[in-house]
Design a protein around this motif. Structure first.
Motif: not given
Length: 526
Positions: A48-52, A250-261, A301-310
């Protein structure tokens, strides 16, 4: 006249995107043709872009982020993960995907000067600057060179590493994505004829690859990839693609999903006044979790990781004071004009990254120290750093002396890094006790500065703005009364991370340390 030029610029951009989209809309990818091997505990990484931290905590407290609250309450919360430097998405994402800083992955920033090609590289900072640099250059740098020429081939991305180990992965709207699969991005025949952009690009991606309207799976995303919706580079598009992949098994072993808004809202409203935007992103996360029978089932069903980038630091409203114009400070020298090729007599090239900038010294008769003396007079600048053989030298406005450091010395920090240090520790807000270094306002400052100054060839100086200020150049984006990032300061550098479904933790809470942890989570470590 200026207003008319601005309007024409907007029209051209809209036409370019229109032609590009018109040629692509009927070429949605087929998910059914993808042979996905199901794995236990796949990892889903939500960027999640710019999550603080503080705004997130406020949104949760006010009951406006139930999905993020649920993830937090059912997992582990880390408020201060350290980003890479400069704190710009392409450099951060490169560190995230390769587990290295920029001295290894070789993506220095959003804007930088390529000494070999003698040109300014710009991955798309602002529409005005894009047109000055040249749209074709920006398109090729963003869509192709970033992943295939600039991102170092000697380091493997997480997608490449997993593919070597027999695991599949997905990338949804991430800027950095290089994998082992071959794919052709079809752009516009018409615009290629006018040499505005290439007709097509051959790229390398993970097995599942979504990239706005240029590459999508879900038919429902035709309503989310319109011109006025940033051609699919938006949160709804990302959420819908992720939902579609999950719904179709069709969920693979590793997925990156980018949320820009969220990034745009923070830039506009500032580092604290954007709770509405967090509420919006949370609704998209709720949609994703609702794909499962229950939210509990989703977490099982999965390991979920939610994070900011800067993070982002506040920028003052007063344009006359809040923006640092390096071309004015250095007007004694011949400065390269971004609308022209670099000339023989150009002494300085400026590359702006919001609250950080690279200053390239092209004149062999001009010393960096002479340039630094002029820069140091401006009290809006925080740090000024440059390389002197193996050493890094740092000065700061209002402080006497300098700090000199290099790797492999008698001083050690919390990340297992050793350093030679001499001079004024306070310049980087370091506390040194019994040869142990503790960082203050500049997290992991020594490694991040050292790697940034060894990230690409050339003779250059790094300048960092104090909180409240931003660098401004010809056509660069500015954010009066809002916020910006790019700098080494903790306001720009610390991001939260929520982890569910595992008790394993990274070796250190830095973005650069997440790569081996991802492999560990998938039991595919080195």
């Amino acid at each position: 006249m200026k207003k008319m030029l601005y309007i024409l610029t907007i029209i051209v951009i809209v036409l370019v995107i229109f032609f590009l989209i018109r040629g692509l809309r009927h070429e949605n990818q087929s998910l059914e043709r993808k042979d996905i091997t199901q794995t236990e505990n796949p990892v889903i990484l939500l960027i999640i872009d710019s999550l603080m931290d503080k705004p997130l905590q406020k949104a949760i407290k006010e009951g406006r982020a139930p999905a993020l609250k649920y993830l937090t309450e059912n997992g582990h919360y880390y408020p201060n993960v350290i980003s890479s430097y400069p704190t710009m998405s392409v450099t951060i994402d490169s560190s995230l995907l390769t587990g290295t800083y920029s001295d290894k992955h070789r993506v220095p920033g959003l804007v930088w000067y390529d000494e070999k090609e003698k040109r300014l590289v710009n991955y798309g900072s602002a529409k005005e600057e894009v047109f000055k640099v040249g749209m074709k250059n920006v398109v090729e740098d963003n869509f192709y060179h970033l992943n295939h020429s600039h991102l170092n081939r000697d380091v493997k991305t997480i997608h490449e590493k997993l593919a070597e180990k027999g695991l599949q992965s997905a990338s949804i709207n991430a800027l950095v994505y290089r994998g082992n699969e071959k794919m052709t991005l079809k752009l516009s025949k018409l615009l290629a004829k006018f040499d505005i952009m290439p007709e097509k690009l051959n790229i390398e991606t993970p097995l599942l690859f979504s990239y706005g309207a240029l590459a999508q799976f879900s038919p429902k995303n035709n309503q989310n990839n319109q011109v006025w919706k940033k051609v699919g580079f938006n949160d709804k598009f990302t959420a819908q693609e992720l939902k579609y992949i999950i719904q179709n098994g069709k969920l693979p072993a590793f997925t990156i999903a980018y949320f820009p808004d969220l990034d745009q809202e923070v830039h506009k409203h500032g580092p604290t006044d954007h709770i509405d935007a967090i509420e919006k992103i949370d609704k998209q996360l709720q949609e994703v979790l609702n794909t499962y029978e229950s939210w509990d089932k989703a977490l099982q069903s999965a390991v979920w990781i939610a994070m900011g980038d800067s993070g982002q630091a506040k920028v003052g409203k007063d344009k006359s004071k809040s923006f640092i114009h390096l071309n004015k400070i250095l007007d004694h020298y011949q400065i390269h004009k971004i609308t022209e090729p670099v000339k023989q007599d150009d002494q300085i090239v400026l590359a702006y990254n919001e609250r950080m900038a690279f200053i390239y010294n092209l004149d062999q008769n001009l010393t960096n120290e002479e340039i630094v003396q002029k820069l140091q007079k401006d009290d809006r600048m925080n740090l000024i750093a440059w390389k002197s053989e193996a050493d890094i030298k740092v000065v700061a406005n209002g402080q006497k002396g300098n700090l000199i450091f290099r790797p492999n010395g008698d001083f050690k920090d919390a990340y297992g890094q050793s350093w030679f240090l001499t001079g004024e520790h306070s310049i980087l807000d370091l506390t040194v006790n019994n040869s142990h270094i503790k960082y203050g306002n500049y997290p992991d400052a020594l490694a991040r500065l050292h790697t940034a100054l060894n990230s690409h060839s050339g003779n250059y100086i790094i300048v960092d703005a104090k909180p409240g200020f931003e660098f401004a150049g010809d056509g660069t984006p500015i954010h009066p009364g809002g916020a910006a990032h790019g700098s080494l300061h903790k306001h720009d550098s610390l991001v939260p991370m929520i982890v569910t479904g595992t008790e394993a933790t990274p070796k250190h809470l830095r973005i650069v340390d997440l790569y081996p942890w991802f492999l560990q989570l998938l039991n595919k470590g080195d």
